[in-house]
Design a protein around this motif. Sequence first.
Motif, mmCIF file in Angstrom:
data_model
loop_
_atom_site.group_PDB
_atom_site.id
_atom_site.type_symbol
_atom_site.label_atom_id
_atom_site.label_comp_id
_atom_site.label_asym_id
_atom_site.label_seq_id
_atom_site.Cartn_x
_atom_site.Cartn_y
_atom_site.Cartn_z
ATOM 1 N N UNK A 46 -13.337 -10.780 -2.240
ATOM 2 C CA UNK A 46 -14.489 -11.326 -3.189
ATOM 3 C C UNK A 46 -16.022 -10.227 -3.901
ATOM 4 N N UNK A 47 -15.788 -9.096 -2.816
ATOM 5 C CA UNK A 47 -17.048 -8.602 -3.232
ATOM 6 C C UNK A 47 -16.285 -7.000 -3.455
ATOM 7 N N UNK A 48 -15.048 -6.540 -3.081
ATOM 8 C CA UNK A 48 -14.306 -5.656 -3.481
ATOM 9 C C UNK A 48 -13.112 -6.525 -4.438
ATOM 10 N N UNK A 49 -13.146 -6.632 -5.247
ATOM 11 C CA UNK A 49 -12.378 -6.602 -6.739
ATOM 12 C C UNK A 49 -11.271 -5.421 -6.538
ATOM 13 N N UNK A 50 -10.311 -5.719 -6.330
ATOM 14 C CA UNK A 50 -9.095 -4.521 -5.750
ATOM 15 C C UNK A 50 -8.392 -4.761 -5.526
ATOM 16 N N UNK A 51 -9.275 -5.331 -3.764
ATOM 17 C CA UNK A 51 -8.662 -5.694 -2.463
ATOM 18 C C UNK A 51 -8.014 -6.705 -2.618
ATOM 19 N N UNK A 52 -6.394 -6.448 -1.026
ATOM 20 C CA UNK A 52 -6.111 -7.881 -1.204
ATOM 21 C C UNK A 52 -6.294 -7.725 0.030
ATOM 22 N N UNK A 53 -5.612 -9.012 0.533
ATOM 23 C CA UNK A 53 -5.738 -9.513 2.193
ATOM 24 C C UNK A 53 -4.508 -10.293 2.667
ATOM 25 N N UNK A 54 -4.672 -9.862 4.174
ATOM 26 C CA UNK A 54 -3.410 -10.304 4.860
ATOM 27 C C UNK A 54 -4.274 -10.764 6.275
ATOM 28 N N UNK A 55 -3.892 -12.083 5.680
ATOM 29 C CA UNK A 55 -3.623 -12.171 7.666
ATOM 30 C C UNK A 55 -2.916 -12.193 8.406
ATOM 31 N N UNK A 56 -3.457 -11.355 9.230
ATOM 32 C CA UNK A 56 -2.362 -11.119 11.037
ATOM 33 C C UNK A 56 -3.158 -10.471 11.776
ATOM 34 N N UNK A 57 -2.446 -10.730 13.431
ATOM 35 C CA UNK A 57 -2.545 -11.296 14.636
ATOM 36 C C UNK A 57 -2.421 -9.794 15.242
ATOM 37 N N UNK A 58 -3.176 -8.821 16.628
ATOM 38 C CA UNK A 58 -2.333 -7.754 17.237
ATOM 39 C C UNK A 58 -1.401 -8.799 17.957
ATOM 40 N N UNK A 59 -1.640 -10.048 18.125
ATOM 41 C CA UNK A 59 -0.386 -10.300 19.098
ATOM 42 C C UNK A 59 1.358 -10.617 18.226
ATOM 43 N N UNK A 60 1.455 -10.269 17.127
ATOM 44 C CA UNK A 60 2.483 -10.827 16.172
ATOM 45 C C UNK A 60 2.657 -9.721 15.711
ATOM 46 N N UNK A 61 3.467 -9.252 16.074
ATOM 47 C CA UNK A 61 4.317 -8.006 15.418
ATOM 48 C C UNK A 61 5.199 -8.362 14.176
#
Length: 343
Positions: free
Chosen positions: A49-64
Motif C-alpha cells: 500500500x506504501x509502494x504503488x506499482x509493487x506487487x505481492x507474492x506470499x512465498x515460503x522458503x520450504x515451498x519450492x
Amino acid sequence: MTANAQSHSIAVFGAYGHTGRFVVARLCERGWRPRLCGRDGERLAALAAQWPGSDIQVAQADDPASLDDALAGCAAVLNCAGPFSDTTAPLIEAALRARIHYLDTAAEQQPVLTAFARYDADARATGIAVVPAMAFYGGLGDLLATAAMGDWIDADAVEIAVALDGWHPTAGTRITGARNTAKRLVIDEGALAEVASPSPSRDWTFPVPFGAQAVATVPMSEIALLSRHLRTRSARAYLDQGSLRDVRDPHTPAPVAADASGRSAQRFAIEAAVRRGTQTRRLGASGRDIYAVTAPLLVEAMERLLDGRSSARGVRAPGDAFDAGDFFAALAPEPLRLYLPQE
Ligand SMILES: NC(=O)c1ccc[n+]([C@@H]2O[C@H](COP(=O)([O-])OP(=O)(O)OC[C@H]3O[C@@H](n4cnc5c(N)ncnc54)[C@H](OP(=O)(O)O)[C@@H]3O)[C@@H](O)[C@H]2O)c1
C-alpha cells in the motif's frame, strides 16, 4: 542472457523486514518494480500500500512451488530474509530454476561458504550470478579490501575493522546471532581456521568521532568472501567493543528512525588494511545506519549484473564480481564517504 533480463520486476524475499523495507524503497527510487515476497500476506499487503506499482507474492522458503511463483517474470531476486541458514539454499535453487541472478545480505559465514561449495558449478552452467553477503557486513569490507589491494596480486594480511557509535540490533539480527552457533572462521596460513577463544582484541584508530577504540575479533561473512577470491596468508575482522556489548545486551532497543527515510542516527566507519611485506595500503568508508546502507550496496550490485557492467557468473564475492573502485565511485559521497585512514 539470463531469463527476464528486460523485466523491471525484482523479487525481494523478506520484503517487510527492517532491511527489506530499505531495499524496496531503494528499488522504487531507482525505477524498479519490486515484487514483495514473504510468508505473511497481511504484512506484504500493508507494505504494498506504501509502494504503488509493487506487487505481492506470499512465498515460503520450504515451498519450492511458491518460490517459483514469486520469482516468475522477475529479472533478479534479492534475499533479505535471515537467518540465511534457512533461506539461502532454497532461494538460490529457485533462482537457478528461474535462471535469474541472486543476491543476499547474509552476515553469517556458513551460508556463504555453502553457496560457494554447492552452487558455483550450477550457477555457471545456468549463466546466472550468485552474490552472497552483498551488504554492510560482508560485501562492503570485501570491496574495500579489494580496492585497497590495487595492483597487488596477493597480501600477507587483510584486516577489516568496524566502529559504530552504537548498535541497536533488529529482531532479525538477534535471531540470526542466536542461531549462529557455527565456528567463527578467520584466515591463517592461507586457509580458513577457527578463531582462537577468547577472541583476541587490540586497539584500532578510526577517524573522529570514533578515535582510538578497543576492537574484538568478530569475523562475519567478509572472511568467507575474502577466502574465495583474494590471496592472503591471513585475514581478520574486528568490531569495536562497545558495539559488541550493545548487540549482546538483551535490553538494547531496536533501531529507531531519525528521519522520514527510516534511517536511524547511527554512524559507522569501516576500514580495510592490507599488508604486503613492510607496506600497508588502507581504505575506509563512513556513513549512517548499517541496515539502511545495505540497500544501496545490494541494488548497485544488482544493477551492475543486469546492465552488463559486470559479466560475473557463478557464485562470486563482490570484490571478484565488480570493479571495486568504480562501485565506490557510484556510491560516494552519499551514502558512503570514502577516506584514506591514517597509519
Ligand atoms: N550483512 C549485513 O550487513 C546485514 C545487514 C542487514 C541485515 N542483515 C541480515 O539480514 C537478516 C534480516 O535482518 P533484518 O534486520 O531485516 O531483520 P528483520 O527486520 O527481523 O526482518 C527479517 C525478515 O526476514 C523474514 N524471514 C526470516 N526468516 C524467514 C523464513 N524462513 N522465511 C521467510 N521469511 C523469513 C522475516 O519474516 P517474518 O517476520 O515473517 O519472520 C522478516 O521479513 C538477518 O539475518 C540479518 O543478520 C545483514
